[in-house]
Design a protein around this motif. Structure first.
Motif, PDB file in Angstrom:
ATOM      1  N   ASN A 122      -2.801  13.587  -6.183  1.00 39.21           N
ATOM      2  CA  ASN A 122      -2.202  13.456  -7.512  1.00 39.21           C
ATOM      3  C   ASN A 122      -2.498  14.689  -8.364  1.00 39.21           C
ATOM      4  O   ASN A 122      -1.604  15.233  -9.039  1.00 39.21           O
ATOM      5  N   ALA A 175      -0.169   7.858   4.093  1.00 38.82           N
ATOM      6  CA  ALA A 175      -0.092   6.488   3.560  1.00 38.82           C
ATOM      7  C   ALA A 175       0.326   5.509   4.650  1.00 38.82           C
ATOM      8  O   ALA A 175      -0.137   4.365   4.691  1.00 38.82           O
ATOM      9  N   ALA A 205       1.831  12.988   2.160  1.00 43.37           N
ATOM     10  CA  ALA A 205       1.257  11.743   1.640  1.00 43.37           C
ATOM     11  C   ALA A 205       1.927  10.529   2.268  1.00 43.37           C
ATOM     12  O   ALA A 205       1.282   9.501   2.503  1.00 43.37           O
ATOM     13  N   TRP A 237      -8.124   9.652  -1.450  1.00 41.36           N
ATOM     14  CA  TRP A 237      -7.245  10.810  -1.340  1.00 41.36           C
ATOM     15  C   TRP A 237      -6.092  10.776  -2.322  1.00 41.36           C
ATOM     16  O   TRP A 237      -5.429  11.794  -2.532  1.00 41.36           O
ATOM     17  N   TRP A 238      -5.850   9.613  -2.937  1.00 37.55           N
ATOM     18  CA  TRP A 238      -4.790   9.526  -3.933  1.00 37.55           C
ATOM     19  C   TRP A 238      -5.069  10.496  -5.096  1.00 37.55           C
ATOM     20  O   TRP A 238      -4.172  11.201  -5.562  1.00 37.55           O
ATOM     21  N   ARG A 290       1.434   6.995  -6.646  1.00 35.75           N
ATOM     22  CA  ARG A 290       0.300   7.788  -7.114  1.00 35.75           C
ATOM     23  C   ARG A 290       0.247   9.186  -6.505  1.00 35.75           C
ATOM     24  O   ARG A 290      -0.427  10.059  -7.039  1.00 35.75           O
ATOM     25  N   THR A 291       0.939   9.389  -5.384  1.00 35.91           N
ATOM     26  CA  THR A 291       0.823  10.696  -4.716  1.00 35.91           C
ATOM     27  C   THR A 291       2.171  11.374  -4.503  1.00 35.91           C
ATOM     28  O   THR A 291       2.221  12.497  -3.985  1.00 35.91           O
ATOM     29  N   GLU A 330       2.318   1.719  -3.451  1.00 35.48           N
ATOM     30  CA  GLU A 330       1.337   2.170  -4.434  1.00 35.48           C
ATOM     31  C   GLU A 330       0.935   3.620  -4.160  1.00 35.48           C
ATOM     32  O   GLU A 330       0.742   4.415  -5.095  1.00 35.48           O
ATOM     33  N   ALA A 331       0.824   3.974  -2.871  1.00 36.35           N
ATOM     34  CA  ALA A 331       0.491   5.360  -2.527  1.00 36.35           C
ATOM     35  C   ALA A 331       1.591   6.310  -2.972  1.00 36.35           C
ATOM     36  O   ALA A 331       1.332   7.404  -3.489  1.00 36.35           O
ATOM     37  N   TYR A 350       0.840  -1.202   0.000  1.00 35.42           N
ATOM     38  CA  TYR A 350       0.000   0.000   0.000  1.00 35.42           C
ATOM     39  C   TYR A 350       0.874   1.250   0.000  1.00 35.42           C
ATOM     40  O   TYR A 350       0.600   2.214  -0.736  1.00 35.42           O
ATOM     41  N   LYS A 357      -8.219   1.285  -4.424  1.00 35.23           N
ATOM     42  CA  LYS A 357      -7.589   2.613  -4.352  1.00 35.23           C
ATOM     43  C   LYS A 357      -8.205   3.432  -3.226  1.00 35.23           C
ATOM     44  O   LYS A 357      -9.332   3.210  -2.825  1.00 35.23           O
ATOM     45  N   SER A 358      -7.419   4.409  -2.737  1.00 44.53           N
ATOM     46  CA  SER A 358      -7.910   5.335  -1.708  1.00 44.53           C
ATOM     47  C   SER A 358      -8.335   6.639  -2.363  1.00 44.53           C
ATOM     48  O   SER A 358      -7.691   7.114  -3.307  1.00 44.53           O
TER      49      SER A 358
END
Length: 542
Positions: free
Chosen positions: A428, A492, A488, A423-424, A321-322, A317-318, A314, A420-421
């Motif tokens: 982003n 995260a 982030a 807030w991503w 994306r962020t 991935e966060a 996680y 997915k979350s």
């Protein structure tokens, strides 16, 4: 009136016997695999014998005369019958095979066929004892101490078949250990259908008859037959023969001997089952032991490793994306922890896959074995030896399947890896806007530099608090991107821990389900089988 009362009482006894036989059959079935086969076979023989005997004439009472060589058994048989049946009925050695004296021929033939008695004599009525309406069969049987094995086998078989047992003893051998240890003591539960006759009392001085009878009473009491009826008799002079007849007639007219005999058989074999089973009750399965088992199996099945992979996946991935767009592409070169474990399948059916978790090594196998053994020991605590072994065996059987089942359970658990979350997307978009702002500032400064280089007029740059706007755009965009990336990372981390906790809960639930199916349920079933066996055995013995 007495006949009607006797028939009603006999019917009640038969009904109770039926319930006890059903309970015995249930107990026998429940004990299969736990108790020795020979005892279960003995119980089955009692059930089958009872079924066969009850299907035959209930109007006849079968009385067997048992005795040692020289006890005068055949002479007493004749005296009670009122004629020389043993001599006149057949040309045979006196004790080579069973001989039947019959009062009440109707319905007796199938019963005698089942008893395998070929020598049959329809006796004449004896006033005050038996006639055609009595339904009585007396059996003169071979000597139980015969040197012929075939004779002893007949006696052993008949001891288990007749409705009433008449043991004929003599003053010289009434205390013989063979008859007491091999025949009387094993049938202590049959006191209600047992009659002991001390024959040949005419050979004793009058003053010794009573002491000998009292001595015999004492020996029988040690055999567990303290309440059995003991009579003194002499077939030669007729002393006490009427009392023997009266005791036999009472058994025949009450019509309860059949049910009492079979009930005694049930009591005896129930006691044998209880002895083989032993005392005690299993504690069984409880919530604490189940939770402990699931916890240990979860550790052995690498659940902590999977949870850690969920957290790191996680976070990775966060960051992808962020993170700051300038550096986030570097994350792509790092392999996904869940994909390395074959736990992130992007739409593939989990039941068609296996994990790539490390195979269980010696420590994991030892931990699994210890957890299962501890659970089985706790559940079987208090159970008698044979049942404790059965309960532990059920746990061991499931233990062999645990490694594969646990791996499949983990593979089938939805870890929400592709989720997915919200807030991503927000981070982003802001990150790209910050980057575009910084790039806009660089472009603006670049245009101004190009104009100056070409000696063209350079317009004035707007200022903010004394700072050129392009510079503010570059600094602000870069600073905002970095701050967002740091923020982030913290967000995260918290979200990853929450997702890890959620994954841990689902994984433990999956492990607990496997443990429930392969260990808990089999163990609980065996503990429940013991409880049901106890209940059925109590009903059979009552």
């Amino acid at each position: 009136m007495n006949l009607r009362r006797n028939r009603h009482s006999a019917a009640r006894e038969a009904s109770q016997l039926h319930r006890r036989l059903e309970a015995l059959d249930e107990a026998r079935g429940l004990a299969a695999g736990a108790l020795p086969e020979e005892i279960l076979q003995e119980a089955l023989e009692v059930i089958e014998r009872a079924s066969s005997r009850r299907s035959l004439s209930a109007e006849h009472t079968v009385v067997g005369f048992f005795g040692a060589t020289g006890s005068g058994k055949s002479s007493l048989f004749n005296a009670v019958s009122g004629e020389e049946v043993a001599t006149a009925a057949a040309r045979r050695p006196t004790t080579s095979e069973p001989l039947a004296g019959i009062w009440g021929a109707e319905g007796s033939e199938p019963l005698l066929d089942w008893l395998e008695v070929r020598q049959r004599h329809h006796a004449t009525p004896v006033p005050g004892f038996a006639d055609e309406s009595t339904g009585l069969i007396l059996l003169d049987l071979p000597d139980f101490d015969s040197t012929r094995a075939a004779n002893r086998e007949i006696v052993q078989r008949m001891v288990g078949l007749v409705d009433v047992l008449v043991w004929v003893l003599d003053p010289q051998k009434y205390a013989d250990a063979a008859v007491h240890n091999d025949f009387l003591a094993p049938f202590a539960s049959h006191g209600a259908v047992t009659l002991v006759v001390l024959n040949q009392v005419d050979r004793l001085p009058d003053h010794e008859v009573r002491p000998v009878l009292e001595s015999l009473h004492g020996i029988l009491a040690r055999d567990g037959l303290g309440k059995v009826q003991v009579l003194g008799a002499s077939a030669v002079v007729g002393t006490g023969v009427d009392k023997v007849r009266a005791a036999i007639r009472q058994a025949a007219t009450q019509r309860q001997a059949l049910s009492l005999r079979l009930a005694a058989d049930v009591t005896r074999v129930s006691a044998r089952l209880a002895e083989a089973s032993g005392e005690g009750e299993a504690v069984g399965v409880n919530g604490a032991s189940k939770a402990r088992l699931a916890e240990e199996l979860a550790v052995a099945a690498n659940v902590p490793l999977v949870v850690d992979a969920v957290v790191r996946s996680y976070r990775q991935e966060a960051a992808r994306r962020t993170g700051w767009p300038v550096t986030r592409w570097l994350v792509r070169f790092r392999p996904d922890p869940l994909r390395r474990l074959n736990l992130r399948r992007d739409g593939a059916k989990p039941e068609l896959n296996r994990t790539s978790l490390p195979p269980a090594g010696a420590p994991e196998r030892a931990r699994t074995d210890a957890a299962v053994r501890e659970f089985a020991d706790a559940a079987s605590d208090g159970a008698p030896g044979p049942w404790r072994a059965v309960i532990r065996g059920a746990a061991r059987d499931g233990r062999e399947q645990l490694p594969d089942a646990l791996d499949q359970a983990i593979a089938s658990t939805d870890l929400k890896a592709g989720r997915k979350s919200w807030w991503w997307m927000v981070f982003n978009v802001i990150q790209w806007l910050a980057l575009l702002t910084a790039l806009g500032g660089f472009a603006w400064l670049g245009v101004l530099a190009a104009l100056g280089y070409l000696q063209l007029p350079v317009p004035d740059v707007p200022l903010v608090q004394g700072w050129p706007v392009p510079t503010v755009m570059i600094a602000g965009g870069a600073l905002l991107g970095i701050v967002l990336a740091i923020a982030a990372k913290f967000i995260a981390g918290a979200a990853a821990r929450a997702r890890g906790a959620s994954a841990r809960k689902r994984l433990r639930a999956a492990v607990a389900a496997v443990a429930q199916e392969l260990v808990v349920e089999p163990v609980d079933a065996e503990a429940g089988r013991l409880r049901s066996f106890r209940k059925a055995l109590q009903a059979a013995a009552r």
